[in-house]
Design a protein around this motif. Structure first.
Motif, PDB file in Angstrom:
ATOM      1  N   GLY A  58      47.047  28.149  28.678  1.00 17.10           N
ATOM      2  CA  GLY A  58      45.852  27.334  28.809  1.00 17.10           C
ATOM      3  C   GLY A  58      44.577  28.040  28.410  1.00 17.10           C
ATOM      4  O   GLY A  58      43.561  27.381  28.154  1.00 17.10           O
ATOM      5  N   GLU A  59      44.596  29.362  28.332  1.00 19.29           N
ATOM      6  CA  GLU A  59      43.400  30.098  27.942  1.00 19.29           C
ATOM      7  C   GLU A  59      43.276  30.150  26.421  1.00 19.29           C
ATOM      8  O   GLU A  59      44.276  30.101  25.694  1.00 19.29           O
ATOM      9  CB  GLU A  59      43.423  31.517  28.518  1.00 19.29           C
ATOM     10  CG  GLU A  59      43.412  31.559  30.035  1.00 19.29           C
ATOM     11  CD  GLU A  59      43.218  32.959  30.558  1.00 19.29           C
ATOM     12  OE1 GLU A  59      42.594  33.780  29.851  1.00 19.29           O
ATOM     13  OE2 GLU A  59      43.691  33.250  31.676  1.00 19.29           O
ATOM     14  N   ASP A  60      42.055  30.254  25.942  1.00 21.17           N
ATOM     15  CA  ASP A  60      41.810  30.316  24.500  1.00 21.17           C
ATOM     16  C   ASP A  60      42.291  31.655  23.955  1.00 21.17           C
ATOM     17  O   ASP A  60      41.957  32.718  24.493  1.00 21.17           O
ATOM     18  CB  ASP A  60      40.321  30.136  24.214  1.00 21.17           C
ATOM     19  CG  ASP A  60      40.039  30.059  22.721  1.00 21.17           C
ATOM     20  OD1 ASP A  60      40.043  28.937  22.178  1.00 21.17           O
ATOM     21  OD2 ASP A  60      39.827  31.122  22.104  1.00 21.17           O
ATOM     22  N   ILE A  61      43.065  31.629  22.885  1.00 22.74           N
ATOM     23  CA  ILE A  61      43.646  32.856  22.339  1.00 22.74           C
ATOM     24  C   ILE A  61      42.558  33.772  21.786  1.00 22.74           C
ATOM     25  O   ILE A  61      42.678  35.006  21.824  1.00 22.74           O
ATOM     26  CB  ILE A  61      44.692  32.533  21.235  1.00 22.74           C
ATOM     27  CG1 ILE A  61      45.369  33.819  20.765  1.00 22.74           C
ATOM     28  CG2 ILE A  61      44.064  31.775  20.090  1.00 22.74           C
ATOM     29  CD1 ILE A  61      46.075  34.597  21.834  1.00 22.74           C
ATOM     30  N   GLY A  62      41.460  33.204  21.299  1.00 27.46           N
ATOM     31  CA  GLY A  62      40.372  34.024  20.813  1.00 27.46           C
ATOM     32  C   GLY A  62      39.737  34.842  21.920  1.00 27.46           C
ATOM     33  O   GLY A  62      39.437  36.027  21.753  1.00 27.46           O
ATOM     34  N   GLN A  63      39.541  34.227  23.080  1.00 30.12           N
ATOM     35  CA  GLN A  63      38.968  34.938  24.218  1.00 30.12           C
ATOM     36  C   GLN A  63      39.935  35.976  24.764  1.00 30.12           C
ATOM     37  O   GLN A  63      39.523  37.060  25.192  1.00 30.12           O
ATOM     38  CB  GLN A  63      38.574  33.940  25.307  1.00 30.12           C
ATOM     39  CG  GLN A  63      37.442  33.008  24.892  1.00 30.12           C
ATOM     40  CD  GLN A  63      37.078  32.022  25.969  1.00 30.12           C
ATOM     41  OE1 GLN A  63      37.915  31.648  26.800  1.00 30.12           O
ATOM     42  NE2 GLN A  63      35.818  31.588  25.982  1.00 30.12           N
ATOM     43  N   VAL A  64      41.226  35.668  24.762  1.00 26.75           N
ATOM     44  CA  VAL A  64      42.225  36.629  25.214  1.00 26.75           C
ATOM     45  C   VAL A  64      42.230  37.860  24.305  1.00 26.75           C
ATOM     46  O   VAL A  64      42.443  38.986  24.757  1.00 26.75           O
ATOM     47  CB  VAL A  64      43.627  35.981  25.249  1.00 26.75           C
ATOM     48  CG1 VAL A  64      44.702  37.014  25.536  1.00 26.75           C
ATOM     49  CG2 VAL A  64      43.666  34.881  26.302  1.00 26.75           C
ATOM     50  N   CYS A  65      41.971  37.644  23.015  1.00 27.24           N
ATOM     51  CA  CYS A  65      41.933  38.747  22.060  1.00 27.24           C
ATOM     52  C   CYS A  65      40.604  39.487  22.064  1.00 27.24           C
ATOM     53  O   CYS A  65      40.441  40.463  21.317  1.00 27.24           O
ATOM     54  CB  CYS A  65      42.228  38.230  20.651  1.00 27.24           C
ATOM     55  SG  CYS A  65      43.895  37.590  20.431  1.00 27.24           S
ATOM     56  N   GLY A  66      39.642  39.026  22.882  1.00 31.60           N
ATOM     57  CA  GLY A  66      38.356  39.697  22.957  1.00 31.60           C
ATOM     58  C   GLY A  66      37.413  39.353  21.830  1.00 31.60           C
ATOM     59  O   GLY A  66      36.482  40.119  21.561  1.00 31.60           O
ATOM     60  N   MET A  67      37.612  38.228  21.179  1.00 34.90           N
ATOM     61  CA  MET A  67      36.735  37.818  20.086  1.00 34.90           C
ATOM     62  C   MET A  67      35.413  37.301  20.642  1.00 34.90           C
ATOM     63  O   MET A  67      35.338  36.818  21.773  1.00 34.90           O
ATOM     64  CB  MET A  67      37.422  36.759  19.233  1.00 34.90           C
ATOM     65  CG  MET A  67      38.740  37.215  18.619  1.00 34.90           C
ATOM     66  SD  MET A  67      39.589  35.925  17.670  1.00 34.90           S
ATOM     67  CE  MET A  67      38.434  35.682  16.326  1.00 34.90           C
ATOM     68  N   GLU A  68      34.354  37.409  19.842  1.00 39.16           N
ATOM     69  CA  GLU A  68      33.037  36.976  20.289  1.00 39.16           C
ATOM     70  C   GLU A  68      32.985  35.470  20.504  1.00 39.16           C
ATOM     71  O   GLU A  68      32.325  34.990  21.430  1.00 39.16           O
ATOM     72  CB  GLU A  68      31.972  37.400  19.267  1.00 39.16           C
ATOM     73  CG  GLU A  68      31.812  38.908  19.128  1.00 39.16           C
ATOM     74  CD  GLU A  68      30.737  39.280  18.148  1.00 39.16           C
ATOM     75  OE1 GLU A  68      30.154  38.350  17.523  1.00 39.16           O
ATOM     76  OE2 GLU A  68      30.459  40.480  17.986  1.00 39.16           O
ATOM     77  N   GLU A  69      33.661  34.728  19.657  1.00 43.58           N
ATOM     78  CA  GLU A  69      33.672  33.280  19.778  1.00 43.58           C
ATOM     79  C   GLU A  69      35.111  32.794  19.957  1.00 43.58           C
ATOM     80  O   GLU A  69      36.033  33.354  19.349  1.00 43.58           O
ATOM     81  CB  GLU A  69      33.066  32.622  18.534  1.00 43.58           C
ATOM     82  CG  GLU A  69      31.598  32.973  18.330  1.00 43.58           C
ATOM     83  CD  GLU A  69      31.021  32.263  17.110  1.00 43.58           C
ATOM     84  OE1 GLU A  69      31.795  31.513  16.455  1.00 43.58           O
ATOM     85  OE2 GLU A  69      29.828  32.459  16.830  1.00 43.58           O
ATOM     86  N   PRO A  70      35.332  31.771  20.765  1.00 46.55           N
ATOM     87  CA  PRO A  70      36.694  31.252  20.950  1.00 46.55           C
ATOM     88  C   PRO A  70      37.213  30.588  19.686  1.00 46.55           C
ATOM     89  O   PRO A  70      36.440  30.057  18.878  1.00 46.55           O
ATOM     90  CB  PRO A  70      36.524  30.240  22.096  1.00 46.55           C
ATOM     91  CG  PRO A  70      35.081  29.838  22.041  1.00 46.55           C
ATOM     92  CD  PRO A  70      34.332  31.052  21.574  1.00 46.55           C
ATOM     93  N   LEU A  71      38.514  30.617  19.520  1.00 49.62           N
ATOM     94  CA  LEU A  71      39.140  29.954  18.373  1.00 49.62           C
ATOM     95  C   LEU A  71      39.452  28.497  18.647  1.00 49.62           C
ATOM     96  O   LEU A  71      39.899  27.775  17.754  1.00 49.62           O
ATOM     97  CB  LEU A  71      40.440  30.683  17.996  1.00 49.62           C
ATOM     98  CG  LEU A  71      40.305  32.066  17.368  1.00 49.62           C
ATOM     99  CD1 LEU A  71      41.681  32.669  17.104  1.00 49.62           C
ATOM    100  CD2 LEU A  71      39.507  32.003  16.080  1.00 49.62           C
ATOM    101  N   GLU A  72      39.250  28.086  19.896  1.00 47.58           N
ATOM    102  CA  GLU A  72      39.554  26.719  20.326  1.00 47.58           C
ATOM    103  C   GLU A  72      41.032  26.406  20.124  1.00 47.58           C
ATOM    104  O   GLU A  72      41.410  25.295  19.754  1.00 47.58           O
ATOM    105  CB  GLU A  72      38.671  25.710  19.597  1.00 47.58           C
ATOM    106  CG  GLU A  72      37.186  25.902  19.882  1.00 47.58           C
ATOM    107  CD  GLU A  72      36.320  24.856  19.211  1.00 47.58           C
ATOM    108  OE1 GLU A  72      36.876  24.026  18.454  1.00 47.58           O
ATOM    109  OE2 GLU A  72      35.104  24.861  19.455  1.00 47.58           O
ATOM    110  N   ILE A  73      41.858  27.427  20.345  1.00 43.90           N
ATOM    111  CA  ILE A  73      43.311  27.274  20.286  1.00 43.90           C
ATOM    112  C   ILE A  73      43.882  27.768  21.610  1.00 43.90           C
ATOM    113  O   ILE A  73      43.884  28.973  21.868  1.00 43.90           O
ATOM    114  CB  ILE A  73      43.916  28.073  19.119  1.00 43.90           C
ATOM    115  CG1 ILE A  73      43.365  27.591  17.785  1.00 43.90           C
ATOM    116  CG2 ILE A  73      45.448  27.980  19.130  1.00 43.90           C
ATOM    117  CD1 ILE A  73      43.848  28.385  16.590  1.00 43.90           C
TER     118      ILE A  73
END
Length: 305
Positions: free
Chosen positions: A76-91
């Protein structure tokens, strides 16, 4: 989607009555060319360290985009945020591979599934991807040869492909290729590896190198008189010895030592030895100790060693 490209052609027309006067006209021609969409990449095992690295690599690569993230953790968490990216990937991370593959297949886009899961589930995962018309890239440590054979049979029957990668290290692949080339010139070879933990010894890289060298139909280390001494290391394949050094915090690396009788170093009464090594942490391949190795394999390692 289509792209329009316009070309301007300059043409000159001569007046038959007045040769000195010229009129310049422009002709505009337009052509419609389809734009190839990005390859959709589904990361199965996206929450793992290697899965997160793959997500970051795909987002930076041209012609590819992350289209799905599968894992049993961080659901349920955004994969972009899990990877520590500045912006979410909305995936969002999902734990249902079938649902993700079904959604992508409806768009009829070119897609590939990268599998970092487990030896016990990889066959079913590839089977699902094949059913949806997608190819797979598999990197599963400790995958058995029976599973690889089953995947090969599955893809042959489905007329599709799967790439089973024994390693994702460029340095390790270069090391394997260099070791194969060197084996035609030497009959004595031993592999020395270092690891931070004692899991899976000998390592997958050492087993792969020994398997590659054994498939060449040569018997190595015939002059070894200490065959039954345990301190001499484990024998793999056709007489190839492997020595594993395990210490906490030790960088992972693999070194292949070759030597040949009759090759004596200048001013020294000993056999000549050549070393090929790969540092997995730095992802580079070192060829030492002499430049002859570089000349033999036409390999340049400047900038990475």
């Amino acid at each position: 989607m289509a792209a329009l490209s316009c070309q301007f052609h300059s043409t000159n027309y001569l007046n038959s009555q007045k040769l000195k006067s010229r009129s310049k006209n422009f002709i505009i021609s337009c052509s419609s060319q389809p734009i190839q969409s990005n390859i959709k990449v589904v990361i199965n095992g996206a929450a793992k360290e290697i899965g997160r690295a793959a997500v970051l690599a795909v987002t930076k690569a041209r012609g590819m985009e992350v289209a799905g993230a599968i894992d049993t953790h961080y659901v349920g968490e955004d994969i972009g945020q899990v990877c520590g990216m500045e912006e979410p990937l909305e995936i969002p991370i999902l734990n249902d591979l079938t649902m993700v593959l079904g959604s992508i297949s409806q768009s009829k886009a070119t897609a590939v599934v990268v599998d970092f899961t487990d030896p016990s589930t990889v066959y079913d995962n590839v089977k699902q991807a094949t059913a949806f018309g997608m190819k797979s890239v598999v990197y599963i440590p400790r995958i058995k040869s029976d599973t690889v054979a089953a995947l090969s049979a599955l893809c042959d029957k489905a007329s599709t492909g799967v790439l089973v990668a024994p390693t994702l290290s460029i340095g390790s692949i270069l090391l394997q290729q260099a070791a194969i080339s060197a084996s035609f010139h030497y009959r004595n070879v031993e592999i020395v590896e270092s690891k931070a933990n004692a899991n899976d010894l000998p390592s997958a890289d050492a087993n792969q190198i020994a398997s590659n060298l054994s498939n060449l139909g040569q018997i190595y280390n015939r002059e070894d008189s200490s065959t039954d001494v345990k301190a001499r290391g484990q024998v793999l394949g056709d007489g190839i010895r492997v020595h594993s050094l395990v210490l906490p915090g030790l960088p992972s690396s693999t070194t292949v030592h070759f030597s040949g009788l009759g090759e004596v170093r200048p001013f020294e009464n000993q056999n000549c030895e050549h070393v090929l090594s790969s540092d997995h942490e730095l992802n580079c391949c070192r060829f030492t100790p002499s430049s002859m190795i570089l000349q033999m394999y036409n390999v340049s390692c400047q900038g990475c060693c």
